[in-house]
Design an enzyme around this catalytic site. Structure first.
Site, PDB file in Angstrom:
ATOM      1  N   ASP A  63       0.820  -1.210   0.000  1.00 38.82           N
ATOM      2  CA  ASP A  63       0.000   0.000   0.000  1.00 38.82           C
ATOM      3  C   ASP A  63       0.855   1.261   0.000  1.00 38.82           C
ATOM      4  O   ASP A  63       2.077   1.200   0.186  1.00 38.82           O
ATOM      5  CB  ASP A  63      -0.961  -0.002   1.205  1.00 38.82           C
ATOM      6  N   ASN A 132      -7.468  -1.770  14.417  1.00 41.83           N
ATOM      7  CA  ASN A 132      -8.877  -1.987  14.055  1.00 41.83           C
ATOM      8  C   ASN A 132      -9.034  -3.224  13.166  1.00 41.83           C
ATOM      9  O   ASN A 132     -10.076  -3.427  12.565  1.00 41.83           O
ATOM     10  CB  ASN A 132      -9.444  -0.749  13.340  1.00 41.83           C
ATOM     11  N   HIS A 134      -7.284  -3.961  10.450  1.00 45.67           N
ATOM     12  CA  HIS A 134      -7.006  -3.824   9.007  1.00 45.67           C
ATOM     13  C   HIS A 134      -5.762  -4.607   8.595  1.00 45.67           C
ATOM     14  O   HIS A 134      -4.868  -4.849   9.400  1.00 45.67           O
ATOM     15  CB  HIS A 134      -6.916  -2.348   8.579  1.00 45.67           C
ATOM     16  N   GLU A 139      -9.628  -1.226   5.517  1.00 50.87           N
ATOM     17  CA  GLU A 139     -10.230  -0.846   6.782  1.00 50.87           C
ATOM     18  C   GLU A 139     -11.526  -1.646   6.994  1.00 50.87           C
ATOM     19  O   GLU A 139     -12.045  -2.271   6.048  1.00 50.87           O
ATOM     20  CB  GLU A 139     -10.532   0.659   6.755  1.00 50.87           C
TER      21      GLU A 139
HETATM   22  C1  F6R Z   1       1.651  -1.337   6.109  1.00 48.04           C
HETATM   23  C2  F6R Z   1       0.268  -1.829   6.219  1.00 48.04           C
HETATM   24  C3  F6R Z   1      -0.478  -1.785   7.504  1.00 48.04           C
HETATM   25  C4  F6R Z   1       0.362  -2.131   8.721  1.00 48.04           C
HETATM   26  C5  F6R Z   1      -0.482  -2.048   9.984  1.00 48.04           C
HETATM   27  C6  F6R Z   1       0.345  -2.269  11.223  1.00 48.04           C
HETATM   28  O1  F6R Z   1       2.131  -1.503   4.802  1.00 48.04           O
HETATM   29  O2  F6R Z   1      -0.285  -2.237   5.246  1.00 48.04           O
HETATM   30  O3  F6R Z   1      -1.562  -2.684   7.425  1.00 48.04           O
HETATM   31  O4  F6R Z   1       0.905  -3.414   8.585  1.00 48.04           O
HETATM   32  O5  F6R Z   1      -1.078  -0.774  10.073  1.00 48.04           O
HETATM   33  O6  F6R Z   1       1.253  -1.216  11.364  1.00 48.04           O
HETATM   34  P1  F6R Z   1       2.445  -1.295  12.412  1.00 48.04           P
HETATM   35  O7  F6R Z   1       3.280  -2.462  12.042  1.00 48.04           O
HETATM   36  O8  F6R Z   1       3.171   0.017  12.239  1.00 48.04           O
HETATM   37  O9  F6R Z   1       1.823  -1.446  13.766  1.00 48.04           O
END
Ligand code: F6R
Length: 239
Positions: A63, A132, A134, A139
């Site tokens: 992403d 949440n 995701h 989301e």
């Molecule tokens: C990042 C992504 C997100 C993260 C998630 C956890 O490329 O797609 O889904 O993996 O937000 O983020 P961290 O690891 O920073 O807690």
């Protein structure tokens, strides 16, 4: 969905690193899907230290923020470049990401889907999980069949990711992300979760119903998915 619960993030990352290194050693072209964010940082350090041969690997990002170009210092592309692909020596043309500055994001997402197909699909997709639930930037409410597309970020995600931007208000409102359908097409998926703050989301994803309210729960339907967590993130899982 298999589980590997480790004492701490280092032991968990070592488990994942082993598997990534095995894939990179395969005598064929491989496609590695990577997540940005804090969770995989230790894993990426371990991979860089192992100095694997990367001549046959393509790396695909999950992403990117809309409005953030691949060269912007806080782009996911730059994070992956600094922490993984740069030190490993993966050629830039073999690192593939959604461009947050693409003039037509819809076309950009279509190209990205076609590119993944042309590469022969993703062999191993690494994932983190949002508080949440995701995965990628899918989301709550994202459809199981969704493909790469533009999405609105929730305020909780913008707050969680405020660090790189200085404040939550400066985090873009939108992102481009692989869809849940795109992620589910990977041959192998490893979801990593570390720390207390991920415990509720992880329990809902692993032990709760498969529901759009918890996007990561879709992985329960994946035939080859592994959850790797430390004790803190795993504390609410049923044994
Ligand atoms: C990042 C992504 C997100 C993260 C998630 C956890 O490329 O797609 O889904 O993996 O937000 O983020 P961290 O690891 O920073 O807690």
């Amino acid at each position: 969905m298999d589980r590997f619960i480790a004492a701490d993030p280092l032991a968990a990352s070592e488990r994942v690193a082993e598997e990534v290194l095995r894939l990179l050693a395969a005598p064929r072209p491989v496609v590695l899907g990577v997540a940005a964010g804090a969770t995989p940082r230790m894993l990426y350090r371990l991979l860089v230290e192992a100095r694997p041969s990367v001549g046959r690997v393509d790396v695909v990002l999950l992403d990117e923020y809309v409005g953030v170009g691949p060269l912007a210092p806080h782009s996911f592309r730059q994070q992956i470049h600094h922490e993984l692909t740069g030190p490993l020596g993966v050629l830039d043309e073999r690192v593939h990401s959604l461009n947050g500055l693409a003039p037509d994001p819809v076309v950009e997402c279509e190209h990205f889907e076609r590119l993944i197909n042309r590469l022969g699909g993703i062999d191993l997709q690494l994932l983190g999980i949002g508080r949440n639930g995701h995965i990628g930037f899918n989301e709550p409410g994202a459809l199981a069949t969704s493909r790469s597309r533009v999405v609105d970020l929730t305020s909780s995600t913008r707050e969680a990711n405020a660090g790189a931007f200085g404040s939550a208000e400066l985090v873009p409102m939108k992102a481009l992300t692989q869809g849940l359908g795109t992620i589910s097409d990977a041959d192998r998926v490893i979801l990593m979760a570390f720390g207390d703050a991920k415990a509720e989301a992880l329990a809902a994803a692993v032990d709760g119903p498969v529901t759009a309210a918890v996007p990561a729960s879709i992985l329960q339907t994946h035939p080859n998915a592994l959850v790797v967590a430390d004790q803190a993130a795993a504390r609410l899982l049923r044994s």
